[in-house]
Design a protein around this motif. Structure first.
Motif, PDB file in Angstrom:
ATOM      1  N   ARG A 211     -13.370  24.517 142.252  1.00 62.79           N
ATOM      2  CA  ARG A 211     -14.776  24.919 142.303  1.00 62.79           C
ATOM      3  C   ARG A 211     -15.447  24.523 143.616  1.00 62.79           C
ATOM      4  N   THR A 212     -14.720  23.779 144.466  1.00 66.26           N
ATOM      5  CA  THR A 212     -15.169  23.594 145.846  1.00 66.26           C
ATOM      6  C   THR A 212     -15.131  24.945 146.560  1.00 66.26           C
ATOM      7  N   ASP A 213     -14.039  25.679 146.382  1.00 63.42           N
ATOM      8  CA  ASP A 213     -13.948  27.025 146.954  1.00 63.42           C
ATOM      9  C   ASP A 213     -15.042  27.937 146.414  1.00 63.42           C
ATOM     10  N   VAL A 214     -15.402  27.759 145.138  1.00 68.54           N
ATOM     11  CA  VAL A 214     -16.412  28.633 144.540  1.00 68.54           C
ATOM     12  C   VAL A 214     -17.747  28.467 145.254  1.00 68.54           C
ATOM     13  N   TYR A 215     -18.089  27.235 145.648  1.00 71.49           N
ATOM     14  CA  TYR A 215     -19.341  27.018 146.392  1.00 71.49           C
ATOM     15  C   TYR A 215     -19.291  27.751 147.737  1.00 71.49           C
ATOM     16  N   CYS A 216     -18.208  27.564 148.486  1.00 68.15           N
ATOM     17  CA  CYS A 216     -18.073  28.235 149.785  1.00 68.15           C
ATOM     18  C   CYS A 216     -18.103  29.753 149.610  1.00 68.15           C
ATOM     19  N   PHE A 217     -17.438  30.230 148.559  1.00 70.04           N
ATOM     20  CA  PHE A 217     -17.447  31.652 148.228  1.00 70.04           C
ATOM     21  C   PHE A 217     -18.878  32.101 147.931  1.00 70.04           C
ATOM     22  N   GLY A 218     -19.639  31.258 147.230  1.00 72.19           N
ATOM     23  CA  GLY A 218     -21.026  31.584 146.929  1.00 72.19           C
ATOM     24  C   GLY A 218     -21.863  31.757 148.192  1.00 72.19           C
ATOM     25  N   CYS A 219     -21.608  30.918 149.202  1.00 72.50           N
ATOM     26  CA  CYS A 219     -22.314  31.058 150.481  1.00 72.50           C
ATOM     27  C   CYS A 219     -22.015  32.417 151.112  1.00 72.50           C
ATOM     28  N   ILE A 220     -20.739  32.819 151.053  1.00 71.66           N
ATOM     29  CA  ILE A 220     -20.343  34.116 151.635  1.00 71.66           C
ATOM     30  C   ILE A 220     -20.958  35.262 150.838  1.00 71.66           C
ATOM     31  N   PHE A 221     -20.914  35.172 149.507  1.00 74.59           N
ATOM     32  CA  PHE A 221     -21.454  36.236 148.667  1.00 74.59           C
ATOM     33  C   PHE A 221     -22.954  36.394 148.915  1.00 74.59           C
ATOM     34  N   TYR A 222     -23.647  35.279 149.068  1.00 73.31           N
ATOM     35  CA  TYR A 222     -25.075  35.315 149.378  1.00 73.31           C
ATOM     36  C   TYR A 222     -25.317  36.128 150.649  1.00 73.31           C
ATOM     37  N   GLU A 223     -24.485  35.880 151.660  1.00 70.75           N
ATOM     38  CA  GLU A 223     -24.624  36.596 152.935  1.00 70.75           C
ATOM     39  C   GLU A 223     -24.252  38.067 152.794  1.00 70.75           C
ATOM     40  N   LEU A 224     -23.253  38.368 151.959  1.00 71.76           N
ATOM     41  CA  LEU A 224     -22.903  39.765 151.709  1.00 71.76           C
ATOM     42  C   LEU A 224     -24.087  40.529 151.124  1.00 71.76           C
ATOM     43  N   LEU A 225     -24.824  39.873 150.232  1.00 73.56           N
ATOM     44  CA  LEU A 225     -25.918  40.528 149.526  1.00 73.56           C
ATOM     45  C   LEU A 225     -27.191  40.621 150.356  1.00 73.56           C
ATOM     46  N   THR A 226     -27.424  39.617 151.209  1.00 73.27           N
ATOM     47  CA  THR A 226     -28.724  39.512 151.877  1.00 73.27           C
ATOM     48  C   THR A 226     -28.664  39.666 153.388  1.00 73.27           C
ATOM     49  N   GLY A 227     -27.465  39.546 153.983  1.00 69.91           N
ATOM     50  CA  GLY A 227     -27.362  39.573 155.430  1.00 69.91           C
ATOM     51  C   GLY A 227     -27.617  38.235 156.081  1.00 69.91           C
ATOM     52  N   ARG A 228     -27.799  37.178 155.278  1.00 69.01           N
ATOM     53  CA  ARG A 228     -28.050  35.842 155.813  1.00 69.01           C
ATOM     54  C   ARG A 228     -27.436  34.816 154.868  1.00 69.01           C
ATOM     55  N   PRO A 229     -26.999  33.661 155.379  1.00 63.84           N
ATOM     56  CA  PRO A 229     -26.457  32.622 154.496  1.00 63.84           C
ATOM     57  C   PRO A 229     -27.574  31.982 153.680  1.00 63.84           C
ATOM     58  N   PRO A 230     -27.239  31.246 152.629  1.00 59.11           N
ATOM     59  CA  PRO A 230     -28.276  30.643 151.788  1.00 59.11           C
ATOM     60  C   PRO A 230     -29.167  29.672 152.557  1.00 59.11           C
ATOM     61  N   PHE A 231     -28.581  28.987 153.541  1.00 59.37           N
ATOM     62  CA  PHE A 231     -29.341  28.100 154.417  1.00 59.37           C
ATOM     63  C   PHE A 231     -28.986  28.481 155.855  1.00 59.37           C
ATOM     64  N   PRO A 232     -29.922  29.077 156.607  1.00 60.96           N
ATOM     65  CA  PRO A 232     -29.605  29.542 157.961  1.00 60.96           C
ATOM     66  C   PRO A 232     -29.000  28.430 158.805  1.00 60.96           C
ATOM     67  N   LEU A 233     -28.035  28.814 159.652  1.00 57.01           N
ATOM     68  CA  LEU A 233     -27.308  27.833 160.440  1.00 57.01           C
ATOM     69  C   LEU A 233     -28.176  27.292 161.561  1.00 57.01           C
ATOM     70  N   GLY A 234     -28.299  27.997 162.652  1.00 55.73           N
ATOM     71  CA  GLY A 234     -29.139  27.557 163.751  1.00 55.73           C
ATOM     72  C   GLY A 234     -28.791  26.159 164.208  1.00 55.73           C
ATOM     73  N   ALA A 235     -29.761  25.470 164.739  1.00 53.93           N
ATOM     74  CA  ALA A 235     -29.555  24.098 165.214  1.00 53.93           C
ATOM     75  C   ALA A 235     -30.302  23.107 164.330  1.00 53.93           C
ATOM     76  N   ASP A 236     -30.690  23.532 163.138  1.00 56.03           N
ATOM     77  CA  ASP A 236     -31.477  22.692 162.241  1.00 56.03           C
ATOM     78  C   ASP A 236     -30.670  21.478 161.800  1.00 56.03           C
ATOM     79  N   SER A 237     -31.144  20.303 162.138  1.00 61.26           N
ATOM     80  CA  SER A 237     -30.424  19.086 161.754  1.00 61.26           C
ATOM     81  C   SER A 237     -30.500  18.825 160.266  1.00 61.26           C
ATOM     82  N   GLY A 238     -31.358  19.579 159.554  1.00 62.74           N
ATOM     83  CA  GLY A 238     -31.481  19.377 158.115  1.00 62.74           C
ATOM     84  C   GLY A 238     -30.532  20.228 157.303  1.00 62.74           C
ATOM     85  N   LEU A 239     -29.598  20.933 157.945  1.00 59.93           N
ATOM     86  CA  LEU A 239     -28.690  21.817 157.220  1.00 59.93           C
ATOM     87  C   LEU A 239     -27.863  21.062 156.192  1.00 59.93           C
TER      88      LEU A 239
END
Length: 489
Positions: A211-239
């Protein structure tokens, strides 16, 4: 690295078998070349472990030698895993070895684009296209998880879409088998994975589960659906803190037309605690009604490649074989329109229980699996024979090595089919929960097994001797497996 280290070049003949043609790219630990197999002329990919990466230049000689030892071991493990995994969504292994001191892996060449490139060119995706990619990813992951193996580095760059639309998981370089005898190649303080696609337990350097893979998969699926990851990458130190503590917004906030069931699924996949996430085959079950079907028209706008094509042409898909083959039933199941007959089911249960007691589930155990839904539908949840069917089916699957399917049946037995709180029911519940923990232990869920073993011990202490002995026999067996895994941590 060493001045005399081998550096692949066009025209090189690797191990007398593979002629290199052009470089397909390189990362921090490996580089991949297109090559021609001399024996039959087919194009393949040859992956070399890098001994000249920039990260190694920063280490002193002793540290460099230790790091190379770990990288070599991981590379060899990747070759072994590819030789075990058999699915069209995972590259086949053709060969492995060492050429002029440089380890290599020869595998199927995936002609196509990375999911990263595909998303950059085509986002936002139509719902059918996003689900088609996710469903194919889930099928390949289900194959790996059956063994069980955790990929540990799922991200768009490690997913390919070939020219025919098939989705392929690549780069099993840090994949990990979840076996008690699997060697650890990760030092504490060295988080494996990719920033922005790490599960909370990876950030905290805890042991991975499927289920570690399931979380990473969830991040990808989120991006597939929306065009963006659940938490934008950028340079945000709070990621990192967001992945550890923040609940993402539902995908439908960012994209219209996403069904509620898909919204809920993605948020479950992104749960902070692993045991609150679905297994990958549960993900597949939710995706099924939304995936393209045979005969559906092409999705608009069209993309190239088209990930919906393999689902619209299902005859081109193959299924993942079981880790341990289960013999097919020699006798067909009861006709759907006929009522089930108690004596027939009772005899079938007795035969299955005899097979299971011998340690070799056969035809009767397989027949029980086919009847689980029917007996509940026709007889409800309170008749003992219904629980007997489900218990026998679960035991057969567990002994056959299909731990994910067995776990789901045990969970239904525990939650819906054991009634009352007498000594017999308490013993049955304890044994069922131990078997459920045993299955999940295979997927690396150690804490749940510790709790089940402790609870079963307390339950057994309050039971009559015959029932206590039954619980204790199972508890000890699970505890032995648990101890072996805890020792290996």
């Amino acid at each position: 690295m060493d001045a005399d280290a081998y550096r692949p070049g066009a025209g090189d003949l690797v191990d007398g078998c593979y002629e290199l043609s052009d470089s397909l790219g390189k990362g921090g630990m490996a580089q991949v070349w297109r090559a021609r197999e001399v024996s039959d002329g087919r194009e393949i990919a040859v992956k070399f472990l890098r001994h000249d990466s920039e990260a190694l230049h920063c280490l002193d000689p002793q540290e460099r030698e230790a790091e190379l030892t770990v990288r070599n071991a991981r590379f060899q493990r990747e070759a072994r895993l590819l030789g075990t995994l058999d699915h069209p969504g995972i590259p086949e292994l053709y060969g492995s070895g060492s050429h002029q001191g440089m380890p290599y892996i020869a595998m199927r060449l995936v002609n196509g684009v990375s999911l990263r490139t595909f998303l950059d060119e085509h986002s936002p995706l139509p719902l059918a296209t996003a689900v088609a990619v996710a469903a194919q990813m889930a099928h390949a992951l289900a194959c790996a998880h059956t063994l069980p193996v955790v990929h540990r580095d799922l991200k768009p760059a490690n997913v390919m879409i070939d020219d025919e639309g098939r989705v392929v998981l690549i780069d099993f370089g840090i994949a990990k088998p979840l076996r008690s005898d699997a060697t650890r190649y990760t030092a504490h303080g060295s988080t494996l994975g990719t920033r922005g696609y790490l599960a909370p337990e990876q950030i905290l350097e805890l042991d991975p589960t499927t289920r570690t893979d399931v979380y990473c998969f969830g991040c990808i699926f989120y991006e597939l659906l929306t065009g963006r990851p659940p938490f934008p990458l950028g340079a945000d130190s709070g990621l990192t803190d967001k992945h550890l503590n923040e609940v993402p917004l539902p995908p439908s906030v960012h994209a219209a037309g996403i069904p509620e069931a898909i919204d809920d699924l993605v948020l479950q996949m992104l749960a902070k605690k692993p045991d609150q996430r679905p297994y990958v085959d549960e993900v597949l079950a939710v995706l099924g009604p939304f995936a393209p079907r045979s005969g559906d028209p092409e999705t608009r706008p069209r993309t190239h490649p088209d990930p919906t094509a393999p689902l619209r042409r299902p005859e081109e898909l193959t299924t993942c074989p079981r880790a341990v083959p289960v013999p097919p039933p020699a006798v067909s199941a009861p006709v759907e329109g006929e009522w089930l007959e108690y004596r027939t089911i009772d005899r079938l249960c007795a035969r299955a229980e005899s097979e299971i007691a011998s340690g070799e589930p056969g035809e009767a155990a397989v027949r029980l699996r086919e009847l689980t839904a029917r007996v509940r539908k026709e007889w409800g949840d309170r008749r003992p024979v219904v629980r007997r069917v489900w218990q026998g089916a679960a035991d057969g699957l567990r002994l056959a090595g299909d731990f994910g399917s067995a776990a789901r049946l045990y969970q239904v037995v525990d939650e819906a089919l054991i009634h009352g709180d007498g000594p017999a029911e308490r013993a049955e519940r304890a044994v069922t929960r131990l078997r459920l923990a045993e299955c999940r232990l295979t997927f690396g869920e150690l804490e749940a097994a510790v709790a089940a073993v402790d609870t079963a011990g307390r339950t057994a202490a309050g039971l009559p001797s015959e029932l206590a002995n039954r619980v204790e026999a199972v508890r000890v067996a699970v505890d032995v497996q648990l101890t072996a895994r805890l020792t290996d941590r």
